[in-house]
Enzyme design. Structure first.
Site: not given
Length: 604
Positions: A1, A389-392
């Site tokens: 997000m 909410d792990f991203e990248g």
């Protein structure tokens, strides 16, 4: 997000290699003519039956341009994928074969692997119109199968292929078996159905179909289909297979799974509204106090807990400073508001990660620090659980990690271990949710990690082993159906953001299950509908992929009632779908609570 509104730009593709780098070994000389006993062994070489018999990393069929018939293959290479389509063909040892096909586009390859002698390929650098490619090979003394393929080159745009043939002596495979008889059900649980059937003469394996979709294969005459939803009716059929092909489907049997409580919290409402609250920053939407969050929000995710460094595992949560959020409440008022929400039946979680919070648990020490630091945040604020909410680049698969059911990559294994430890520490009421991006979940239908031939993005599908390992502990999965590129659905068509069809296709994949990287023998089982919420941006300011309330309603109608559907053919109806997630509470407030009001109007 995103903390701030921004357009995510696609990664730059690999620069085109020079002709010298693309050069391949010399093409084997063509045979003079096909012998009378020769046959075309390639199945569906004209792609008239879609992609049947082909396994493609990024392919679809089109009706224009075509070389012959009414269909052709279109495959689009990406920066880390050459868009290979392949099929395995039964051949005779010590025999000569001619492989040919018509292609158009830049850098199109046609070849064969596993010949037992010298594998061959031929290619064209540029084919603005249909061009025939041809090569020949001789099989080895023990070769009974070869794989023929076509592919493009990284980042060079779509290519087309049609009328692919493999001419040579056909193998003596006989006839496909008869359809299996005696299909019956055995033990039925809330998430699985045991099946058994009578042996079919000449069969070497069997395929199991659930509601018309092939979900697994079996070497014997029994199988257990798992990953099912409780209190749900399913229809099953079985086929028999050998080298000559697949039998007709057996007569169908039906079974209804038993009721079950499943993982995670059992006291969420039947339909829940989930929202992220900007608790540590303001963003352009402004700060919203916890006490001012309306009662419609059933799960409130505090954004965000972030690591002191990417690999430390040390997660810290800081309240928004007064300089950025002039109306921020005191810690005492914040904690009191959390208790008031919980007294009203709401769940308040700490969300870890976000766009800026890269978390890589590369060591067991980082894993243990993650557990202790997250526990400290939960205990300090009296929270109900955790949102991942792990991203990248937080999750990425090692090159040799190819089985989502048995992961070996440390960042994956350590995260699973950490979450299981937290779940065990806090007990059955601990709320565990996840908010991955589509690239890490649904894209796994086409690609998984670096792929069989290498070169793919190792992050692709990387959330699947985490979701699968925690499926019995997972309260909610709400994939971010926004800030996403086009994703292929189970209809083998690409779907793009901006309308109900995208949300319908992406959610259907989670509730139906799907073969990972196109492997029918490696199926990601479906989640229960009460474990799934659909992630959408609250407004045009919140992120790319906003849809109007009317499109949200279409999505819910189609998935829960099978009405108001668009072009995507769903594989079921799920009235127990848990609900919706949005980024974010703050942005919805900024836009007059449009998202919340539509949810309330729909579910009452």
């Amino acid at each position: 997000m995103d903390r701030v509104r921004r357009v995510r730009r696609p990664r730059s593709v690999l620069a085109l290699l020079t002709a010298a780098l693309l050069a391949v070994p010399g093409i084997t000389a063509l045979s003079s003519a096909a012998r009378a006993a020769d046959a075309d062994l390639a199945k569906n070489g004209g792609f008239e039956s879609g992609l049947d018999s082909w396994t493609c990393t990024a392919g679809t069929t089109v009706d224009s341009p075509v070389h012959g018939g009414s269909s052709a293959l279109q495959a689009t290479p990406a920066g880390s994928d050459n868009a290979q389509c392949a099929q395995t063909v039964t051949v005779q040892p010590n025999a000569q074969y001619t492989l040919s096909g018509y292609v158009r586009g830049s850098y199109v390859y046609l070849g064969a692997n596993g010949t037992g002698t010298t594998d061959v390929s031929t290619w064209t650098q540029s084919a603005p119109d249909w061009q025939k490619l041809t090569t020949t090979f001789t099989t080895g003394a023990a070769t009974t199968k070869v794989t023929v393929y076509t592919h493009g080159w990284y980042g060079t745009g779509a290519y087309y292929a049609d009328d692919i043939s493999l001419v040579g002596p056909g193998a003596s495979t006989g006839q496909p078996p008869a359809a299996p008889a005696g299909l019956r059900t055995g033990t039925v649980t809330s998430s699985s159905v045991a099946l058994s059937w009578s042996a079919a003469t000449g069969a070497t394996s069997y395929a199991v179909y659930r509601d018309g979709v092939k979900v697994q294969t079996a070497s014997g005459t029994s199988a257990t289909v798992s990953g099912l939803a409780p209190s749900t009716a399913y229809s099953f059929q079985v086929t028999a297979n050998n080298d000559a092909g697949e039998s007709a489907k057996s007569a169908a049997v039906t079974a209804t799974t038993t009721a079950g409580t499943g993982g995670g919290s059992t006291d969420l409402p039947a339909h829940a509204l989930v929202g992220y609250l900007h608790a540590s920053f303001a963003n352009g939407s402004g700060y919203t106090r916890m006490a001012d969050v309306p009662d419609s929000w059933d799960v409130i995710d505090l954004a965000f807990g972030e690591p002191t460094s990417a690999t430390s595992g040390d997660i810290r949560f800081s309240r928004c400073p007064v300089t950025e959020c002039p109306n921020v409440e005191s810690d005492a008022d914040f904690k009191a508001a959390i208790k008031a929400k919980q007294a009203a039946g709401k769940k308040v979680l700490i969300s870890i990660g976000g766009q800026n919070g890269q978390v890589q648990l590369t060591t067991t020490a980082a894993r243990d620090t993650f557990v202790s630091s997250v526990s400290n945040i939960i205990d300090t604020y009296g929270l109900d659980g955790l949102d991942i909410d792990f991203e990248g680049h937080s999750l990425s698969l090692n090159a040799n990690d190819t089985d989502f059911k048995n992961p070996t990559t440390p960042v994956i294994v350590n995260l699973i271990s950490a979450l299981k430890t937290l779940k065990a520490k806090y007990g059955s009421k601990f709320v565990l949710t996840m908010a991955p991006e589509t690239f890490f979940v649904q894209m796994g239908y086409q690609y998984y990690g670096t792929g069989k031939w290498g070169g793919q993005d190792p992050r692709c599908g990387a959330y699947l082993p985490v979701i699968h390992a925690l499926r019995d502990d997972l309260t909610l999965l709400h994939v971010q159906d926004y800030n996403s590129g086009p994703i292929m659905g189970l209809d083998n068509q690409y779907h793009s953001m901006g309308g109900a069809d995208f949300h319908i296709a992406m959610t259907d994949m989670l509730l139906t299950g799907f073969p990972v990287a196109g492997d029918a023998n490696n199926v990601f089982p479906p989640l229960r509908p009460d474990q799934v919420a659909i992630g959408m941006p609250a407004s045009t300011n919140a992120g790319n992929g906003y849809v109007a309330p009317s499109e949200v309603t279409k999505t819910l109608d189609c998935l829960t009632k099978k009405t108001n559907c668009g072009s995507y053919p769903t594989h079921g109806t799920w009235p127990a779908l848990r609900g919706l997630m949005t980024w974010s509470v703050n942005w919805d407030r900024y836009s007059g609570w449009e998202f919340q009001k539509n949810f309330d109007a729909y579910f009452g």
